[in-house]
Scaffold this active site. Sequence first.
Site, PDB file in Angstrom:
ATOM      1  N   ASP A 259      34.169  17.174 -48.729  1.00 51.36           N
ATOM      2  CA  ASP A 259      34.255  15.570 -48.811  1.00 51.36           C
ATOM      3  C   ASP A 259      35.157  15.426 -47.877  1.00 51.36           C
ATOM      4  O   ASP A 259      34.858  14.245 -46.292  1.00 51.36           O
ATOM      5  CB  ASP A 259      35.117  15.051 -49.579  1.00 51.36           C
ATOM      6  CG  ASP A 259      36.083  15.537 -50.626  1.00 51.36           C
ATOM      7  OD1 ASP A 259      36.485  16.451 -49.744  1.00 51.36           O
ATOM      8  OD2 ASP A 259      36.491  15.129 -51.280  1.00 51.36           O
TER       9      ASP A 259
ATOM     10  N   ASP B 278      22.558  18.393 -40.983  1.00 53.55           N
ATOM     11  CA  ASP B 278      21.825  17.137 -41.096  1.00 53.55           C
ATOM     12  C   ASP B 278      23.071  15.823 -40.416  1.00 53.55           C
ATOM     13  O   ASP B 278      22.706  15.641 -39.173  1.00 53.55           O
ATOM     14  CB  ASP B 278      21.336  16.679 -41.768  1.00 53.55           C
ATOM     15  CG  ASP B 278      19.625  16.861 -42.202  1.00 53.55           C
ATOM     16  OD1 ASP B 278      19.334  17.717 -41.591  1.00 53.55           O
ATOM     17  OD2 ASP B 278      19.157  16.025 -42.858  1.00 53.55           O
TER      18      ASP B 278
ATOM     19  N   TYR C 114      20.468  24.578 -55.458  1.00 53.60           N
ATOM     20  CA  TYR C 114      18.717  24.511 -55.867  1.00 53.60           C
ATOM     21  C   TYR C 114      17.811  25.366 -56.586  1.00 53.60           C
ATOM     22  O   TYR C 114      16.892  25.242 -56.945  1.00 53.60           O
ATOM     23  CB  TYR C 114      18.471  24.146 -54.022  1.00 53.60           C
ATOM     24  CG  TYR C 114      18.915  23.059 -53.240  1.00 53.60           C
ATOM     25  CD1 TYR C 114      19.392  22.025 -53.803  1.00 53.60           C
ATOM     26  CD2 TYR C 114      18.807  23.665 -51.897  1.00 53.60           C
ATOM     27  CE1 TYR C 114      20.108  21.495 -52.966  1.00 53.60           C
ATOM     28  CE2 TYR C 114      19.272  22.265 -51.294  1.00 53.60           C
ATOM     29  CZ  TYR C 114      19.686  21.140 -51.712  1.00 53.60           C
ATOM     30  OH  TYR C 114      19.952  20.562 -50.980  1.00 53.60           O
TER      31      TYR C 114
ATOM     32  N   ASP D 101      22.971  21.436 -46.596  1.00 53.19           N
ATOM     33  CA  ASP D 101      21.184  20.942 -46.174  1.00 53.19           C
ATOM     34  C   ASP D 101      22.391  19.463 -45.836  1.00 53.19           C
ATOM     35  O   ASP D 101      21.461  18.853 -44.989  1.00 53.19           O
ATOM     36  CB  ASP D 101      21.280  20.626 -47.470  1.00 53.19           C
ATOM     37  CG  ASP D 101      20.025  19.972 -47.802  1.00 53.19           C
ATOM     38  OD1 ASP D 101      19.944  19.241 -46.668  1.00 53.19           O
ATOM     39  OD2 ASP D 101      19.573  19.667 -48.425  1.00 53.19           O
TER      40      ASP D 101
ATOM     41  N   LYS E  92      34.416  22.689 -52.588  1.00 54.22           N
ATOM     42  CA  LYS E  92      34.942  21.779 -53.524  1.00 54.22           C
ATOM     43  C   LYS E  92      35.143  21.939 -54.360  1.00 54.22           C
ATOM     44  O   LYS E  92      35.416  22.778 -55.472  1.00 54.22           O
ATOM     45  CB  LYS E  92      33.380  21.617 -54.060  1.00 54.22           C
ATOM     46  CG  LYS E  92      34.035  19.733 -54.145  1.00 54.22           C
ATOM     47  CD  LYS E  92      34.720  18.969 -53.390  1.00 54.22           C
ATOM     48  CE  LYS E  92      35.018  17.373 -54.339  1.00 54.22           C
ATOM     49  NZ  LYS E  92      35.878  16.555 -53.895  1.00 54.22           N
TER      50      LYS E  92
END
Length: 360
Positions: free
Chosen positions: A222, A250, A140, A246, A190
């Site tokens: 994943d 959620d 980001y 992020d 990852k």
Amino acid sequence: MKKIAVFPGDGIGPEITAAACGVLETVAELAGMEIDLQQGLVGGAALDVHGDPLPDESLQLALGADAVLLGAVGGPKWDGHPPRQRPEQGLLRLRKGLDLYANLRPAQIFPQLLDASPLRPELVRDVDILVVRELTGDIYFGTPRGVEIQNGLRRGYNTMVYDENEIGRIARAAFEAARGRKRKVCSVDKANVLETTRLWREVVTEVAGEFPDVALEHMYVDNAAMQLIRCPAQFDVILTGNMFGDILSDEASQLTGSIGMLPSASLGNGRGMYEPIHGSAPDIAGRDLANPLATVLSVSMMLRHSLAAAVWADRVEDAVRAVLDRGLRTADIASPGVASIGTRAMGESVVAALQQGEWA
Ligand code: NAD
């Protein structure tokens, strides 16, 4: 004397922060804690007065405070503004100005609200997760970034980058948090594909050596996304970077099914900002309909992380449980056909439960 900066913001912000401040003032009174609440403007409210979503006086107020309580920002009134003049910019600049690098988002199921979850009750009954998300780095913020034309084709690119200090400090925040819980950290990366997260895994493993009393496991993102739905109760603390956090935070919040119940803390360098995870809900603003409990529970996080009052943090949570036990519900968490109460009455009910000593 503890100085608390309060930024009600926009939409339902003023209503939910008023209810939460009532709870904080009650705790201060009962605990013999001296607090000084000072209100400031941020978001659309600040744009209207100062033409800036984070005027310097608001940033200074936050920088000088022991903790910050924020309602929510944004609304249709400012949707047409250019990007730098949008309410959300005020919030992002406030987080950056305070260097808040650790975002803590608990997703806890209140048994009284089991039916609100989109998953079957037996899957979510024991869910009590804390997502610790890095907030100031990763793809980001990494450079270079942009969209360009190469060989006649438009090409977009971003840079995923973390240095070992950034990883180390967020890992320590997660291990510290785990010590106050079930002492389990699941670090999500990852590492099978991305070098940045290979370093992430390496540094987290090194930091784990400082916390021999906390168990560490690593999980690919994943798989973590899948496990959160398949068996969410297996998690205690989930530690992850900005982008994966992020998305996963959620996802975790939806396990509880009730956005009006979920608090958050953003911490860094001894500072803390506390806010509900939901937005300014312009559709119900000013109508005494909003659920203030996410903001009340954010006050509980403030007591725990910024005001050294963990006992009172627990008591606020107990008071919320007591109110739910009594069947009191705002409209968003009421079953169809069941009567609900307003924002103010819900805040007052928590205050009354605290005053009556309704904690375990
Ligand atoms: P939202 O979270 O404001 O609302 C989504 C839905 O949930 C709405 O139906 C709303 O009525 C309901 N809701 C939210 N909080 C509630 C509460 N406490 N009690 C009862 N119901 C509640 O999200 P949105 O509609 O996508 O965004 C509205 C505005 O909020 C936008 O301007 C957005 O940019 C802003 N926003 C701000 C923040 C923040 O300040 N941290 C976060 C998200 C969105």
